[in-house]
Design an enzyme around this catalytic site. Structure first.
Site, PDB file in Angstrom:
ATOM      1  N   ASP A 146       2.055  -2.053   5.101  1.00 56.70           N
ATOM      2  CA  ASP A 146       2.204  -1.833   3.819  1.00 56.70           C
ATOM      3  C   ASP A 146       1.486  -2.973   3.201  1.00 56.70           C
ATOM      4  O   ASP A 146       0.484  -3.237   3.109  1.00 56.70           O
ATOM      5  CB  ASP A 146       3.716  -1.702   3.498  1.00 56.70           C
ATOM      6  CG  ASP A 146       3.930  -1.276   1.948  1.00 56.70           C
ATOM      7  OD1 ASP A 146       3.792  -0.160   1.466  1.00 56.70           O
ATOM      8  OD2 ASP A 146       4.520  -2.076   1.158  1.00 56.70           O
ATOM      9  N   ARG A 147       2.391  -3.819   1.990  1.00 55.05           N
ATOM     10  CA  ARG A 147       1.661  -4.811   1.288  1.00 55.05           C
ATOM     11  C   ARG A 147       1.049  -5.818   2.211  1.00 55.05           C
ATOM     12  O   ARG A 147      -0.022  -6.371   1.944  1.00 55.05           O
ATOM     13  CB  ARG A 147       2.669  -5.468   0.443  1.00 55.05           C
ATOM     14  CG  ARG A 147       3.524  -4.487  -0.529  1.00 55.05           C
ATOM     15  CD  ARG A 147       2.222  -3.446  -1.250  1.00 55.05           C
ATOM     16  NE  ARG A 147       1.685  -4.163  -2.586  1.00 55.05           N
ATOM     17  CZ  ARG A 147       0.904  -3.472  -3.166  1.00 55.05           C
ATOM     18  NH1 ARG A 147       0.908  -2.050  -3.067  1.00 55.05           N
ATOM     19  NH2 ARG A 147       0.200  -4.088  -3.947  1.00 55.05           N
ATOM     20  N   ARG A 194      -2.294  -4.889   3.062  1.00 55.75           N
ATOM     21  CA  ARG A 194      -3.289  -5.114   1.918  1.00 55.75           C
ATOM     22  C   ARG A 194      -3.818  -6.549   2.046  1.00 55.75           C
ATOM     23  O   ARG A 194      -5.011  -6.979   1.749  1.00 55.75           O
ATOM     24  CB  ARG A 194      -2.761  -4.595   0.795  1.00 55.75           C
ATOM     25  CG  ARG A 194      -2.434  -2.975   0.972  1.00 55.75           C
ATOM     26  CD  ARG A 194      -2.098  -2.471  -0.557  1.00 55.75           C
ATOM     27  NE  ARG A 194      -1.679  -1.180  -0.361  1.00 55.75           N
ATOM     28  CZ  ARG A 194      -2.691  -0.067   0.138  1.00 55.75           C
ATOM     29  NH1 ARG A 194      -3.653  -0.188   0.037  1.00 55.75           N
ATOM     30  NH2 ARG A 194      -1.528   1.175   0.359  1.00 55.75           N
ATOM     31  N   HIS A 240       6.235   3.932  -8.095  1.00 55.09           N
ATOM     32  CA  HIS A 240       6.334   2.479  -8.362  1.00 55.09           C
ATOM     33  C   HIS A 240       5.060   1.698  -8.473  1.00 55.09           C
ATOM     34  O   HIS A 240       5.065   0.943  -9.044  1.00 55.09           O
ATOM     35  CB  HIS A 240       7.169   1.685  -7.234  1.00 55.09           C
ATOM     36  CG  HIS A 240       6.631   2.053  -5.830  1.00 55.09           C
ATOM     37  ND1 HIS A 240       6.603   3.065  -5.176  1.00 55.09           N
ATOM     38  CD2 HIS A 240       6.140   0.913  -4.961  1.00 55.09           C
ATOM     39  CE1 HIS A 240       6.043   2.812  -4.019  1.00 55.09           C
ATOM     40  NE2 HIS A 240       5.805   1.630  -3.978  1.00 55.09           N
ATOM     41  N   TRP A 241       4.012   2.299  -7.961  1.00 54.10           N
ATOM     42  CA  TRP A 241       2.433   1.807  -8.072  1.00 54.10           C
ATOM     43  C   TRP A 241       2.083   1.602  -9.329  1.00 54.10           C
ATOM     44  O   TRP A 241       1.619   0.725  -9.882  1.00 54.10           O
ATOM     45  CB  TRP A 241       1.682   2.507  -7.265  1.00 54.10           C
ATOM     46  CG  TRP A 241       1.515   2.251  -5.672  1.00 54.10           C
ATOM     47  CD1 TRP A 241       2.494   1.888  -4.839  1.00 54.10           C
ATOM     48  CD2 TRP A 241       0.114   1.924  -5.292  1.00 54.10           C
ATOM     49  NE1 TRP A 241       1.862   1.826  -3.707  1.00 54.10           N
ATOM     50  CE2 TRP A 241       0.458   1.610  -4.012  1.00 54.10           C
ATOM     51  CE3 TRP A 241      -1.129   1.941  -5.395  1.00 54.10           C
ATOM     52  CZ2 TRP A 241      -0.519   1.737  -2.700  1.00 54.10           C
ATOM     53  CZ3 TRP A 241      -2.068   1.766  -4.674  1.00 54.10           C
ATOM     54  CH2 TRP A 241      -1.829   1.646  -3.283  1.00 54.10           C
ATOM     55  N   TYR A 291       1.814  -6.140  -7.464  1.00 55.25           N
ATOM     56  CA  TYR A 291       1.264  -4.776  -8.044  1.00 55.25           C
ATOM     57  C   TYR A 291       0.116  -4.996  -8.866  1.00 55.25           C
ATOM     58  O   TYR A 291      -0.667  -4.305  -9.269  1.00 55.25           O
ATOM     59  CB  TYR A 291       2.320  -3.815  -8.354  1.00 55.25           C
ATOM     60  CG  TYR A 291       2.905  -3.182  -6.942  1.00 55.25           C
ATOM     61  CD1 TYR A 291       2.700  -2.011  -6.458  1.00 55.25           C
ATOM     62  CD2 TYR A 291       4.050  -4.136  -6.155  1.00 55.25           C
ATOM     63  CE1 TYR A 291       3.266  -1.604  -5.185  1.00 55.25           C
ATOM     64  CE2 TYR A 291       4.457  -3.678  -5.083  1.00 55.25           C
ATOM     65  CZ  TYR A 291       3.966  -2.290  -4.360  1.00 55.25           C
ATOM     66  OH  TYR A 291       4.585  -1.805  -3.455  1.00 55.25           O
ATOM     67  N   HIS A 333       7.123   6.334   6.485  1.00 57.78           N
ATOM     68  CA  HIS A 333       6.245   5.158   5.940  1.00 57.78           C
ATOM     69  C   HIS A 333       6.593   3.999   6.767  1.00 57.78           C
ATOM     70  O   HIS A 333       5.870   2.796   7.165  1.00 57.78           O
ATOM     71  CB  HIS A 333       6.556   4.999   4.710  1.00 57.78           C
ATOM     72  CG  HIS A 333       5.775   3.783   4.244  1.00 57.78           C
ATOM     73  ND1 HIS A 333       4.587   3.450   3.997  1.00 57.78           N
ATOM     74  CD2 HIS A 333       6.543   2.614   3.499  1.00 57.78           C
ATOM     75  CE1 HIS A 333       4.398   2.304   3.707  1.00 57.78           C
ATOM     76  NE2 HIS A 333       5.555   1.588   3.113  1.00 57.78           N
TER      77      HIS A 333
END
Length: 311
Positions: A119-120, A123, A164-165, A226, A287
């Protein structure tokens, strides 16, 4: 073959030692298990969690590797080294994490390392690969498509599922106030709405995620993460593509066959356009791969991803 096991003991990872690295105005906090002369692996978590997402996976990996599990800067107990406007760009987060791994490597005798990230964290790992390819031997990214492709490929269905993005990028302090007013409700809405619901999470791990999100600082840095992804991170990604820069580090991608990324994107094709050596597959889960399908994750990590480091 590695086997999955639950290993949340006293709020930590079984057999691991706590680690804290202070630098600048920030710190990196997590846990480490050192195996002398073994390759090193950095584990990075996603939103809105902490390094404890690896409680099924990390102890088994530690039988073979030196394993470092850290809270991302701004999440859990970690904080960015320079709390300025750019603190939560993926470039800054990757720089902090790599500095932490450099210091741990000097202490424990390892150099470049592999990265397994969800996930984050995945990235951040992508930016680490782009900026410092000499520091990473291999990378495995879980349940993400490239950030630029996800924003530019937004549809009504995707925006509804990943609401939420678009909520967290709103100007401060609106999202901070709303999440901070009831952080448990926010966590339940984000994590509980996925394929497996909240039943997928160990009680102690879930309690740790809740505790972290009750800290207003964490909520602020989460929003900044974000906001950065919808702003300066996209500029960096566009610049890489315009310059023809691609990832040359061996890259593996896993995603949930029952998740949102699978529904709206083609992760393998999208990553193959950005890297020269890509493999991957979908797992039968949603997820949260490390917690929903830990046995499959461990098998894949050992047999398909990290095996070359043991030969």
């Amino acid at each position: 073959m590695l086997t999955a096991r639950v290993a949340v003991t006293g709020g930590g990872l079984a057999g691991f030692d706590a680690v804290r690295l202070d630098f600048g105005e920030g710190r990196l906090v997590g846990e480490v298990s050192v195996r002398p002369c073994a390759p090193a692996v950095l584990l990075l978590h996603g939103h809105p969690q902490t390094h404890l997402i690896w409680h099924h996976v990390a102890p088994a990996l530690a039988e073979w590797f030196t394993v470092v599990a850290l809270d991302l800067p701004g999440y859990g107990d970690s904080r960015p080294s320079d709390p300025g406007a750019a603190a939560m760009t993926k470039r800054a987060m990757a720089s902090d994490l790599d500095e932490g791994m450099r210091r741990l490597g000097e202490q424990h005798g390892f150099g470049p390392y592999a990265v397994v990230a969800h996930d984050r964290g995945a990235r951040v790992a992508h930016r680490l690969l782009a900026d410092r390819p000499d520091r990473v031997t291999r990378a495995l990214l879980m349940d993400i498509a490239p950030t630029l492709d996800m924003y530019e490929g937004t549809t009504r269905g995707y925006a509804t599922a990943y609401w939420h993005w678009f909520f967290l990028i709103q100007r401060e302090p609106l999202p901070e106030r709303l999440v901070g007013a009831d952080p448990d409700a926010y966590l339940d809405a984000v994590m509980g709405s996925r394929h497996a619901g909240l039943a997928a999470f160990d009680d102690e791990a879930l309690a740790a995620y809740r505790a972290a999100l009750r800290d207003p600082e964490v909520v602020h840095w989460m929003c900044e993460d974000y906001r950065a992804s919808a702003g300066p991170d996209l500029e960096l990604d566009r610049a890489d593509r315009e310059a023809g820069r691609v990832v040359t580090t061996p890259l593996r991608v896993l995603w949930g066959a029952r998740g949102i990324v699978e529904r709206y994107f083609d992760p393998l094709a999208l990553w193959s356009a950005l890297a020269t050596d890509v493999s991957g597959r979908a797992l039968d889960c949603g997820h949260y791969l490390p917690e929903e399908a830990p046995a499959e994750v461990l098998t894949d990590v050992q047999e398909e991803f990290l095996a070359p480091l043991l030969t």
